[in-house]
Write a protein that holds these residues in place. Structure first.
Motif, PDB file in Angstrom:
ATOM      1  N   ASP A 155      38.828  -0.399  -6.768  1.00 32.55           N
ATOM      2  CA  ASP A 155      39.378   0.713  -7.548  1.00 32.55           C
ATOM      3  C   ASP A 155      40.758   0.407  -8.106  1.00 32.55           C
ATOM      4  O   ASP A 155      41.199   1.056  -9.067  1.00 32.55           O
ATOM      5  N   ASP A 156      41.456  -0.556  -7.512  1.00 32.39           N
ATOM      6  CA  ASP A 156      42.783  -0.922  -7.999  1.00 32.39           C
ATOM      7  C   ASP A 156      42.741  -2.038  -9.031  1.00 32.39           C
ATOM      8  O   ASP A 156      43.791  -2.536  -9.456  1.00 32.39           O
ATOM      9  N   GLY A 157      41.541  -2.441  -9.441  1.00 33.82           N
ATOM     10  CA  GLY A 157      41.417  -3.492 -10.441  1.00 33.82           C
ATOM     11  C   GLY A 157      41.619  -4.886  -9.891  1.00 33.82           C
ATOM     12  O   GLY A 157      41.870  -5.825 -10.658  1.00 33.82           O
TER      13      GLY A 157
ATOM     14  N   GLU B 164      30.228 -19.134 -12.790  1.00 36.37           N
ATOM     15  CA  GLU B 164      30.042 -18.929 -14.220  1.00 36.37           C
ATOM     16  C   GLU B 164      31.136 -18.032 -14.794  1.00 36.37           C
ATOM     17  O   GLU B 164      31.622 -18.249 -15.917  1.00 36.37           O
ATOM     18  N   ALA B 165      31.551 -17.028 -14.013  1.00 35.19           N
ATOM     19  CA  ALA B 165      32.637 -16.155 -14.465  1.00 35.19           C
ATOM     20  C   ALA B 165      33.944 -16.933 -14.568  1.00 35.19           C
ATOM     21  O   ALA B 165      34.731 -16.738 -15.498  1.00 35.19           O
ATOM     22  N   ARG B 166      34.191 -17.823 -13.616  1.00 31.13           N
ATOM     23  CA  ARG B 166      35.398 -18.639 -13.691  1.00 31.13           C
ATOM     24  C   ARG B 166      35.382 -19.514 -14.946  1.00 31.13           C
ATOM     25  O   ARG B 166      36.413 -19.709 -15.596  1.00 31.13           O
ATOM     26  N   ARG B 167      34.198 -20.048 -15.285  1.00 27.37           N
ATOM     27  CA  ARG B 167      34.114 -20.923 -16.454  1.00 27.37           C
ATOM     28  C   ARG B 167      34.350 -20.138 -17.740  1.00 27.37           C
ATOM     29  O   ARG B 167      35.133 -20.564 -18.604  1.00 27.37           O
ATOM     30  N   LEU B 168      33.666 -18.996 -17.876  1.00 31.34           N
ATOM     31  CA  LEU B 168      33.786 -18.233 -19.113  1.00 31.34           C
ATOM     32  C   LEU B 168      35.174 -17.622 -19.279  1.00 31.34           C
ATOM     33  O   LEU B 168      35.698 -17.541 -20.390  1.00 31.34           O
ATOM     34  N   LEU B 169      35.759 -17.177 -18.171  1.00 31.93           N
ATOM     35  CA  LEU B 169      37.076 -16.549 -18.246  1.00 31.93           C
ATOM     36  C   LEU B 169      38.206 -17.556 -18.086  1.00 31.93           C
ATOM     37  O   LEU B 169      39.375 -17.174 -18.140  1.00 31.93           O
ATOM     38  N   GLN B 170      37.842 -18.833 -17.846  1.00 28.02           N
ATOM     39  CA  GLN B 170      38.830 -19.905 -17.698  1.00 28.02           C
ATOM     40  C   GLN B 170      39.839 -19.579 -16.605  1.00 28.02           C
ATOM     41  O   GLN B 170      41.051 -19.656 -16.779  1.00 28.02           O
ATOM     42  N   ILE B 171      39.297 -19.210 -15.436  1.00 27.65           N
ATOM     43  CA  ILE B 171      40.123 -18.880 -14.278  1.00 27.65           C
ATOM     44  C   ILE B 171      40.070 -20.044 -13.307  1.00 27.65           C
ATOM     45  O   ILE B 171      38.998 -20.478 -12.896  1.00 27.65           O
ATOM     46  N   GLU B 172      41.202 -20.545 -12.920  1.00 33.41           N
ATOM     47  CA  GLU B 172      41.302 -21.607 -11.943  1.00 33.41           C
ATOM     48  C   GLU B 172      42.179 -21.145 -10.775  1.00 33.41           C
ATOM     49  O   GLU B 172      43.010 -20.260 -10.921  1.00 33.41           O
ATOM     50  N   GLY B 173      41.955 -21.773  -9.626  1.00 34.87           N
ATOM     51  CA  GLY B 173      42.759 -21.416  -8.455  1.00 34.87           C
ATOM     52  C   GLY B 173      42.235 -20.159  -7.786  1.00 34.87           C
ATOM     53  O   GLY B 173      41.086 -19.738  -7.961  1.00 34.87           O
TER      54      GLY B 173
ATOM     55  N   LYS C 121      43.484 -10.741  -6.510  1.00 37.02           N
ATOM     56  CA  LYS C 121      44.462 -10.616  -7.589  1.00 37.02           C
ATOM     57  C   LYS C 121      43.993  -9.599  -8.623  1.00 37.02           C
ATOM     58  O   LYS C 121      42.798  -9.491  -8.886  1.00 37.02           O
ATOM     59  N   PRO C 122      44.918  -8.854  -9.230  1.00 33.88           N
ATOM     60  CA  PRO C 122      44.530  -7.920 -10.286  1.00 33.88           C
ATOM     61  C   PRO C 122      44.112  -8.656 -11.547  1.00 33.88           C
ATOM     62  O   PRO C 122      44.544  -9.788 -11.804  1.00 33.88           O
ATOM     63  N   VAL C 123      43.272  -7.992 -12.344  1.00 34.77           N
ATOM     64  CA  VAL C 123      42.783  -8.594 -13.578  1.00 34.77           C
ATOM     65  C   VAL C 123      43.943  -8.918 -14.518  1.00 34.77           C
ATOM     66  O   VAL C 123      43.905  -9.914 -15.248  1.00 34.77           O
ATOM     67  N   ALA C 124      44.986  -8.101 -14.489  1.00 37.39           N
ATOM     68  CA  ALA C 124      46.120  -8.315 -15.393  1.00 37.39           C
ATOM     69  C   ALA C 124      46.801  -9.661 -15.164  1.00 37.39           C
ATOM     70  O   ALA C 124      47.421 -10.207 -16.079  1.00 37.39           O
ATOM     71  N   GLU C 125      46.694 -10.222 -13.942  1.00 35.43           N
ATOM     72  CA  GLU C 125      47.304 -11.518 -13.666  1.00 35.43           C
ATOM     73  C   GLU C 125      46.405 -12.678 -14.065  1.00 35.43           C
ATOM     74  O   GLU C 125      46.877 -13.813 -14.183  1.00 35.43           O
TER      75      GLU C 125
ATOM     76  N   ARG D  34      40.406  -8.049 -21.527  1.00 38.29           N
ATOM     77  CA  ARG D  34      40.967  -7.405 -20.341  1.00 38.29           C
ATOM     78  C   ARG D  34      40.650  -5.909 -20.334  1.00 38.29           C
ATOM     79  O   ARG D  34      40.329  -5.336 -19.286  1.00 38.29           O
ATOM     80  N   ASP D  35      40.719  -5.265 -21.492  1.00 33.15           N
ATOM     81  CA  ASP D  35      40.418  -3.836 -21.569  1.00 33.15           C
ATOM     82  C   ASP D  35      38.966  -3.557 -21.198  1.00 33.15           C
ATOM     83  O   ASP D  35      38.655  -2.526 -20.578  1.00 33.15           O
ATOM     84  N   LEU D  36      38.060  -4.458 -21.560  1.00 33.82           N
ATOM     85  CA  LEU D  36      36.653  -4.288 -21.189  1.00 33.82           C
ATOM     86  C   LEU D  36      36.463  -4.469 -19.688  1.00 33.82           C
ATOM     87  O   LEU D  36      35.694  -3.732 -19.051  1.00 33.82           O
ATOM     88  N   LEU D  37      37.142  -5.440 -19.102  1.00 33.14           N
ATOM     89  CA  LEU D  37      37.004  -5.681 -17.666  1.00 33.14           C
ATOM     90  C   LEU D  37      37.561  -4.526 -16.844  1.00 33.14           C
ATOM     91  O   LEU D  37      36.986  -4.157 -15.806  1.00 33.14           O
ATOM     92  N   THR D  38      38.648  -3.949 -17.276  1.00 35.32           N
ATOM     93  CA  THR D  38      39.265  -2.864 -16.513  1.00 35.32           C
ATOM     94  C   THR D  38      38.654  -1.501 -16.819  1.00 35.32           C
ATOM     95  O   THR D  38      38.974  -0.523 -16.148  1.00 35.32           O
TER      96      THR D  38
END
Length: 529
Positions: A224-226, A234-243, A248-252, A260-264
């Protein structure tokens, strides 16, 4: 065993071991303390008796009036001791609970002749007892006798038994409380885990991990806190998230923008489109609740880059087919005219008409090739001109347009021009005649592309929104997603280090400038129109 049984047995085993060891240790220490207390109590009685003037003076005079035994009996009754025995330095008794032993000598030596007190458990004539001996000093300070006080061992044992029962009762109470707390804890754990046993939880976890990382779709779980609670590869690849991403919040993790607006959930809806630098994503966000209480949301993302590119390529092919159909229809009409002229015997007029038509068609194609060097772009312009003519829209390439072979990806150049022309033609669909679209090219400094039409144009307050992925003012088109064209153009221009300028209406006006030496792509970028 069930989870409840395991918790109960584990807690009981631990409590039982702790209580038993603690009870034994406490009993041992308590008994030692109790024995010491009784010895000190006997010592206090003996010391007090030895310091009584009556006892000292009577013993010094060898008790002619026999008052020592009376005093000893009074002290024994008052102090609740087993005996108070007063002897001289030779061990002759002057008092004893058994009158027959008065005047007789002790069996053991007089211990207090050294002037010190002595305590311990002794085996006397009355049985085993906690015993204390204190010296009696004469007027000159010499030892003239001793006082021996004893408390029967049965009295000590009764108190020790009483302590043992107290410890046992306390231990039983602790065990009962432990059982109750263990049952409550097991019940709470079962409720939190939806009555699942540990083996079932482990199996579900294995299945979840296998499912989460085995599917091709990208999945992101948010609370609920995002904050991210679940994310697959696959989500890491498409969103280019490493580490580290969990917690962590989506904003970071995601930069500011539509994605980001769609994810939140700031932008609601299903099958929403979002463009990244490398992919076109279809985003769905579903809230998740348990027992009527919101616990977060699950977001799925699908990579539609290749499919969307194929759809747009298919649309381009369909446009070419429409252009060919229009040309076929036009040439069929012209052939009918030629055939009519020949039927009427007007051969010279037929020759003149054929020459005129041939010159017009050749003039249009040759004119484009003379000014537009890339053959793919010239073919695209010719097709767009023909298709637009079917919709009563006239596309003109400005006479001063010049474009040699630009140092950039031809596919990206076609995407830019194709999307801008499609948008201009669509904008003129419901406008009064004449409907004109003007295209201008210039390669004097990089590549300059301008597409202008005489339609309503873009309102001044919507200029910043038209290049945002997913934004569109047009009706949906079967098989095609709206709100992608200009966003793709903006991405391509941005990656090349160029500029895209949108001017407010009336009249649509889009200008693109691309540098002569575009920035090299840092990743495999895909696009379509």
């Amino acid at each position: 065993m069930t989870l409840t049984t395991q918790i109960l047995l584990g807690s009981l085993s631990l409590l039982l071991l702790t209580v038993v060891l603690g009870g034994l240790l406490f009993t041992l220490i308590s008994n030692q303390t109790l024995e010491r207390q009784y010895q000190l109590r006997a010592l206090g009685i003996a010391t007090t008796t030895a310091q009584m003037p009556e006892i000292r003076s009577a013993l010094a005079a060898e008790d002619p009036t026999h008052i020592i035994d009376g005093l000893a009996r009074e002290i024994t009754g008052a102090a609740q001791s087993a005996y108070v025995v007063v002897t001289d330095r030779n061990g002759i008794r002057f008092s004893h609970p058994d009158p027959a032993l008065i005047g007789h000598k002790l069996e053991e030596p007089v211990a207090a002749l050294d002037g010190q007190t002595h305590v311990g458990f002794n085996q006397g004539s009355l049985g085993r007892s906690a015993n204390a001996k204190a010296p009696i000093f004469g007027a000159d300070g010499s030892v003239i006798g001793q006082v021996s006080v004893g408390i029967e061992e049965t009295q000590v044992f009764e108190n020790e038994v009483q302590n043992i029962w107290l410890i046992t009762g306390f231990s039983a109470l602790v065990l009962a409380l432990g059982v109750g707390v263990s049952l409550l804890l097991a019940r709470r754990i079962k409720r939190v885990t939806f009555n699942l046993e540990p083996a079932e939880i482990a199996s579900l976890l294995q299945e979840r991990e296998a499912l989460l990382h085995g599917i091709r779709e990208a999945v992101v779980g948010l609370d609920d806190d995002g904050r991210v609670t679940v994310i697959n590869g696959e989500a890491r690849r498409l969103l280019q998230i490493e580490g580290v991403a969990l917690g962590k919040p989506v904003a970071e993790l995601i930069p500011e923008g539509r994605l980001r607006d769609l994810l939140t959930g700031k932008i609601p809806g299903t099958d929403q489109v979002a463009l990244t630098q490398d992919a076109l994503l279809v985003v769905n966000r579903m809230p998740v609740s348990s027992a009527g209480r919101s616990i977060g949301s699950v977001v799925t993302l699908r990579d539609r880059t290749e499919i969307e590119s194929l759809v747009r390529d298919l649309h381009s092919v369909r446009g070419l087919m429409e252009a060919m159909r229009a040309l076929e229809h036009e040439y069929a009409n012209r052939m009918h005219i030629v055939d009519g002229l020949l039927e009427m015997g007007d051969v010279d007029q037929a020759k003149s008409y054929v020459s005129q038509v041939s010159a017009m068609s050749r003039s249009l194609g040759e004119g484009l090739r003379a000014r537009i060097a890339p053959p793919e772009l010239a073919a695209l312009l010719l097709a767009k001109i023909t298709v637009a003519a079917e919709q009563d829209v006239q596309i003109e390439v400005s006479p001063e347009s010049r474009l040699e072979h630009p140092p950039m990806d031809q596919t990206e150049l076609l995407t830019i021009v194709g999307n801008l022309l499609d948008n201009a033609v669509d904008a003129l669909a419901y406008t009064p005649r004449p409907r004109t679209v003007t295209v201008q090219f210039d390669d004097a400094d990089g590549v300059f592309i301008a597409v202008r039409d005489n339609g309503p144009g873009i309102p001044a307050d919507k200029i910043d929104q038209v290049v945002v992925d997913g934004y569109s003012t047009k009706d949906p088109r079967p098989g095609m997603r709206r709100g992608i064209g200009l966003a793709l153009v903006a991405r391509i221009v941005h990656r090349a280090g160029g500029t895209l300028d949108v001017f407010p209406g009336p009249g649509g006006n889009f200008e693109v400038w691309l540098p002569a030496n575009p920035a090299p792509p840092d990743k495999d970028r895909r696009g379509g129109h």
